[in-house]
Write an enzyme that holds these catalytic residues in place. Structure first.
Site, PDB file in Angstrom:
ATOM      1  N   GLY A 220       0.951  -1.141  -0.048  1.00  0.00           N
ATOM      2  CA  GLY A 220      -0.096  -0.084   0.148  1.00  0.00           C
ATOM      3  C   GLY A 220       0.947   1.196  -0.046  1.00  0.00           C
TER       4      GLY A 220
ATOM      5  N   ASP B 284       0.246  -8.948   1.679  1.00  0.00           N
ATOM      6  CA  ASP B 284      -0.497  -7.881   1.140  1.00  0.00           C
ATOM      7  C   ASP B 284      -1.524  -8.581   0.231  1.00  0.00           C
ATOM      8  OD1 ASP B 284      -0.359  -4.570   0.728  1.00  0.00           O
ATOM      9  OD2 ASP B 284      -1.905  -5.544  -0.574  1.00  0.00           O
TER      10      ASP B 284
ATOM     11  N   GLY C  74      -3.712  -2.042  -2.344  1.00  0.00           N
ATOM     12  CA  GLY C  74      -2.279  -1.716  -2.815  1.00  0.00           C
ATOM     13  C   GLY C  74      -1.975  -2.436  -3.998  1.00  0.00           C
TER      14      GLY C  74
ATOM     15  N   THR D 287     -12.405  -7.057   7.620  1.00  0.00           N
ATOM     16  CA  THR D 287     -11.060  -7.126   7.309  1.00  0.00           C
ATOM     17  C   THR D 287     -10.425  -6.088   8.493  1.00  0.00           C
ATOM     18  OG1 THR D 287     -11.203  -6.902   4.891  1.00  0.00           O
ATOM     19  CG2 THR D 287      -9.115  -6.335   5.682  1.00  0.00           C
TER      20      THR D 287
ATOM     21  N   TYR E 206     -15.873   2.485   9.784  1.00  0.00           N
ATOM     22  CA  TYR E 206     -14.376   2.432   9.782  1.00  0.00           C
ATOM     23  C   TYR E 206     -13.712   2.842  11.282  1.00  0.00           C
ATOM     24  CZ  TYR E 206      -9.643   3.715   8.320  1.00  0.00           C
ATOM     25  OH  TYR E 206      -8.436   3.907   8.254  1.00  0.00           O
TER      26      TYR E 206
ATOM     27  N   LYS F 118     -11.526   0.559  13.872  1.00  0.00           N
ATOM     28  CA  LYS F 118     -10.096   0.916  13.914  1.00  0.00           C
ATOM     29  C   LYS F 118     -10.094   1.323  15.744  1.00  0.00           C
ATOM     30  CE  LYS F 118      -7.252   1.383  11.368  1.00  0.00           C
ATOM     31  NZ  LYS F 118      -6.230   0.094  10.677  1.00  0.00           N
TER      32      LYS F 118
END
Ligand code: UDP
Length: 320
Positions: free
Chosen positions: A10, A31, A36, A95, A149, A153
């Protein structure tokens, strides 16, 4: 040392890969090439200390297979970019949550120190001047997709914090505030490469909302050495650091500066948020870091100004 970088293909991960190889370390990149690309790693592809593994962080067996002889992990892999989160909300959530847990599990099993990349997004709609690591999160409804998101996180941070507190895993969490620079793509929503692409193509610059929202952009070359310094510093383990610049700009000013720096004939168009991102979207109007803690810990001090950032990105895009 041998370092594992998840998300090493990425934008930030590939700069980190080059930096660590330059310091004489070996690097294994894991990855899935979702956002990416191998192009990001073209400069290091033939390096004897470099190995690339294509696979997902959600797959525990793949993560484990990358751990042989690893002394440090930089967990940079994530589903990123506002467009990605809005287009593939559930996949991104999986993810970002399960992937981080699987990488932390592997780190614990192999007892390897790990840096977990987090984001200023976790502060949500807190527009305070100078967000410190202790500042509150002000998050919109869980049914508004953008916030998933931030939620994922923030939980990643909590996982990392608790793996340190309860299991003694050596972890460092970093909250990145609008890291930008060469190789960042505008495809997933990031504003600076989008504006530069638009200006170089002579297309209208799409300012979302009224353009009065502010951000502080930090050059990836200022961020990457700080990641390495923080993970190497045992007294930084078990806690969290903000990394960002304190040079503020409105998005409208950014558009003007990109037009000036490229000498473009582009005009600026204001696009309502609803049109840009769909109904119910909430932006944050202001997001300014206080990076004093990282300054005290490792002497973190961004040296590159927004003008340097814009000209580096223009130079890279012109070269391509
Ligand atoms: N933005 C914009 N035009 C674009 C892309 C983004 O005006 O073509 C705005 C976006 O709405 C936000 C700011 O630029 O207010 C920064 O967006 P980005 O996605 O780069 O970062 P973040 O919102 O995560 O800070």
């Amino acid at each position: 040392m041998r370092c594992l970088i998840t998300g090493g293909a990425g934008f930030i991960g590939s700069h980190l890969t080059e930096h660590l190889l330059g310091l004489g370390h070996e690097v294994v990149v894991l990855d899935d090439l979702s956002t990416g690309t191998k192009d990001n790693l073209a400069a290091v592809a033939g390096h004897p200390g470099f190995r690339f593994v294509e696979g997902s962080i959600v797959d525990a067996a793949t993560v484990d297979s990358c751990m042989d002889g690893v002394d440090a992990i930089y967990h940079m892999a994530a589903a990123v970019g506002v467009f990605t989160i809005l287009d593939k909300t559930l996949d991104s959530l999986r993810t970002n949550l399960h992937g981080t847990e699987s990488v932390l599990e592997a780190a614990l099993r192999h007892d390897v120190p790990i840096l977990v990349a987090s984001t200023s997004e976790i502060y949500g709609k807190n527009t305070s001047d100078g967000l410190t690591e202790e500042s509150d999160r002000i998050i919109g409804s869980p049914l508004k997709n953008r916030w998933s998101y931030a939620e994922a996180k923030a939980l990643d941070e909590t996982f990392a914090y608790l793996y340190a507190a309860e299991y003694g895993l050596r972890t460092v969490i970093v909250r990145l505030f609008n890291t930008v620079g060469p190789r960042q793509t505008g495809r997933y929503g990031m504003v600076v490469p989008r504006f530069v692409d638009q200006a170089l193509a002579g297309e209208p610059i799409t300012v979302f909302g009224d353009g009065q929202q502010t951000r502080c952009f930090c050059h990836v070359h200022d961020v990457v050495p700080a990641l390495v310094a923080l993970l190497a510093d045992e007294s930084a383990h078990g806690t969290v650091f903000n990394l960002g610049s304190n040079e503020q700009t409105t998005i409208l000013e950014l558009a003007d500066r990109v037009i000036q720096a490229t000498g473009s004939t582009s005009t600026i168009v204001k696009v309502p948020y609803e049109q840009a991102y769909g109904a119910g979207y909430e932006d944050m109007q202001r997001r300014i870091p206080n990076a004093q803690k990282a300054r005290e810990q490792i002497g973190f001090q961004p040296r590159r100004m927004l003008s340097d950032i814009i000209s580096d990105i223009i130079a890279e895009k012109r070269a391509h």
